[in-house]
Design a protein around this motif. Structure first.
Motif, PDB file in Angstrom:
ATOM      1  N   ARG A   1       0.845  -1.197   0.000  1.00 55.54           N
ATOM      2  CA  ARG A   1       0.000   0.000   0.000  1.00 55.54           C
ATOM      3  C   ARG A   1       0.881   1.249   0.000  1.00 55.54           C
ATOM      4  O   ARG A   1       1.649   1.458   0.940  1.00 55.54           O
ATOM      5  CB  ARG A   1      -0.919   0.001   1.217  1.00 55.54           C
ATOM      6  CG  ARG A   1      -1.887   1.168   1.258  1.00 55.54           C
ATOM      7  CD  ARG A   1      -2.856   1.042   2.415  1.00 55.54           C
ATOM      8  NE  ARG A   1      -2.239   1.277   3.708  1.00 55.54           N
ATOM      9  CZ  ARG A   1      -1.993   0.336   4.631  1.00 55.54           C
ATOM     10  NH1 ARG A   1      -2.294  -0.929   4.389  1.00 55.54           N
ATOM     11  NH2 ARG A   1      -1.444   0.653   5.786  1.00 55.54           N
TER      12      ARG A   1
ATOM     13  N   GLU B   1      -7.522   0.429  -6.389  1.00 54.00           N
ATOM     14  CA  GLU B   1      -8.347  -0.450  -5.552  1.00 54.00           C
ATOM     15  C   GLU B   1      -7.575  -1.682  -5.090  1.00 54.00           C
ATOM     16  O   GLU B   1      -7.747  -2.156  -3.965  1.00 54.00           O
ATOM     17  CB  GLU B   1      -9.605  -0.886  -6.327  1.00 54.00           C
ATOM     18  CG  GLU B   1     -10.605   0.218  -6.605  1.00 54.00           C
ATOM     19  CD  GLU B   1     -10.131   1.209  -7.660  1.00 54.00           C
ATOM     20  OE1 GLU B   1     -10.558   2.390  -7.609  1.00 54.00           O
ATOM     21  OE2 GLU B   1      -9.310   0.796  -8.540  1.00 54.00           O
ATOM     22  N   GLN B   2      -6.696  -2.198  -5.952  1.00 51.19           N
ATOM     23  CA  GLN B   2      -5.934  -3.394  -5.612  1.00 51.19           C
ATOM     24  C   GLN B   2      -4.955  -3.147  -4.475  1.00 51.19           C
ATOM     25  O   GLN B   2      -4.706  -4.043  -3.667  1.00 51.19           O
ATOM     26  CB  GLN B   2      -5.178  -3.910  -6.835  1.00 51.19           C
ATOM     27  CG  GLN B   2      -6.042  -4.633  -7.853  1.00 51.19           C
ATOM     28  CD  GLN B   2      -5.234  -5.035  -9.060  1.00 51.19           C
ATOM     29  OE1 GLN B   2      -4.928  -4.220  -9.925  1.00 51.19           O
ATOM     30  NE2 GLN B   2      -4.875  -6.305  -9.139  1.00 51.19           N
TER      31      GLN B   2
ATOM     32  N   LYS C   1      -5.173  -0.635  -2.215  1.00 50.13           N
ATOM     33  CA  LYS C   1      -5.767   0.111  -1.103  1.00 50.13           C
ATOM     34  C   LYS C   1      -5.747  -0.684   0.193  1.00 50.13           C
ATOM     35  O   LYS C   1      -5.518  -0.145   1.286  1.00 50.13           O
ATOM     36  CB  LYS C   1      -7.197   0.523  -1.456  1.00 50.13           C
ATOM     37  CG  LYS C   1      -7.866   1.434  -0.427  1.00 50.13           C
ATOM     38  CD  LYS C   1      -9.243   1.857  -0.902  1.00 50.13           C
ATOM     39  CE  LYS C   1      -9.909   2.786   0.103  1.00 50.13           C
ATOM     40  NZ  LYS C   1     -11.263   3.204  -0.354  1.00 50.13           N
ATOM     41  N   GLN C   2      -5.994  -1.980   0.108  1.00 50.51           N
ATOM     42  CA  GLN C   2      -6.034  -2.835   1.294  1.00 50.51           C
ATOM     43  C   GLN C   2      -4.776  -3.687   1.449  1.00 50.51           C
ATOM     44  O   GLN C   2      -4.744  -4.619   2.252  1.00 50.51           O
ATOM     45  CB  GLN C   2      -7.266  -3.761   1.229  1.00 50.51           C
ATOM     46  CG  GLN C   2      -8.589  -3.040   1.103  1.00 50.51           C
ATOM     47  CD  GLN C   2      -8.849  -2.090   2.258  1.00 50.51           C
ATOM     48  OE1 GLN C   2      -8.503  -2.394   3.407  1.00 50.51           O
ATOM     49  NE2 GLN C   2      -9.463  -0.946   1.977  1.00 50.51           N
TER      50      GLN C   2
ATOM     51  N   SER D   1       1.120  -2.489   4.467  1.00 48.03           N
ATOM     52  CA  SER D   1       1.936  -1.277   4.436  1.00 48.03           C
ATOM     53  C   SER D   1       3.370  -1.644   4.047  1.00 48.03           C
ATOM     54  O   SER D   1       3.761  -2.818   4.115  1.00 48.03           O
ATOM     55  CB  SER D   1       1.935  -0.610   5.802  1.00 48.03           C
ATOM     56  OG  SER D   1       2.632  -1.425   6.739  1.00 48.03           O
TER      57      SER D   1
END
Length: 234
Positions: free
Chosen positions: A72, A92-93, A95-96, A99
């Motif tokens: 991310r 979108e891929q 985003k979650q 980190s």
């Protein structure tokens, strides 16, 4: 990377000077690739990483570890339409996704102090800079020196129009992956190029051992370079 053996890669065969060198045989070669965004005013930020750990054993390449992860990016480094067009990755891929601390920390923990490593990358300066900029998340990885397939290929295959990955794939008749510019696919084909280069190096008198290869294609990790503090102090 301290993992169970997953299989033997194609490209066994001739045992020459390089692949008979004890230092070469004692090294785990980790082919690594990042996909990244390049926000204006900031260094490149990773959005995907893949790594493939390899050992040369009994005349063949063996996979000893493999990993890939989306990453991310920070808010200042969004996935742009240009990045999506090149990699296929969308906002979108990622985003979650984990980190940078989570994804690179997990990769970093797979490097064990008891093993000797060299990273392998196409245009290693790019990966080296990105790793160094993320070194707080991957301190062990940031201290691993690199081999660059570009000068390696220039030494062994002089005269190509350029030494981009696609050119090397075509030269070695390696099939283009459907998902070219995704980290895992690029790692796999970079590894295939590396296998071909090592095989050719076995018949090159100038590449008789790992030290000779490092001299031609090595890149010292910035964390391993002598400190330059005070060089320009007045």
């Amino acid at each position: 990377m301290g993992l169970q053996r997953h299989g033997t890669c194609e490209n066994g065969g001739y045992m020459g000077g390089l692949t008979a060198d004890p230092a070469f045989l004692a090294t785990t070669f980790v082919v690594i690739d990042f996909e990244a965004t390049t926000p204006t005013g900031y260094p490149a930020q990773p959005i995907e990483v893949a790594a493939l750990a390899l050992r040369y054993e009994e005349g063949a390449w063996t996979t000893v570890g493999r990993g890939t992860s989306l990453i991310r990016p920070p808010a200042f480094a969004p996935v742009t339409p240009a990045v999506t067009a090149q990699t296929g990755l969308t906002p979108e891929q990622v985003k979650q996704a984990p980190s940078p601390a989570e994804a690179l920390g997990a990769l970093d923990r797979r490097f064990t102090a008891s093993n000797r490593y060299l990273l392998v990358a196409q245009h290693a300066a790019t990966e080296a800079k990105l790793i160094h900029n993320q070194r707080e998340h991957c301190p062990a990885l940031a201290r691993v020196d690199l081999l660059d397939t570009i000068p390696f290929a220039k030494h062994l295959v002089p005269g190509l129009p350029n030494y981009k990955l696609d050119t090397l794939l075509a030269h070695f008749s390696i099939k283009q992956p459907a998902d070219r510019h995704r980290a895992a696919a690029d790692v796999d084909v970079t590894a295939q190029v590396f296998f071909r280069l090592v095989s050719a190096a076995d018949e090159d008198a100038q590449l008789s051992d790992l030290a000779a290869l490092v001299k031609i294609a090595g890149r010292t990790a910035k964390c391993n370079m002598p400190a330059q503090d005070g060089l320009f102090d007045i």
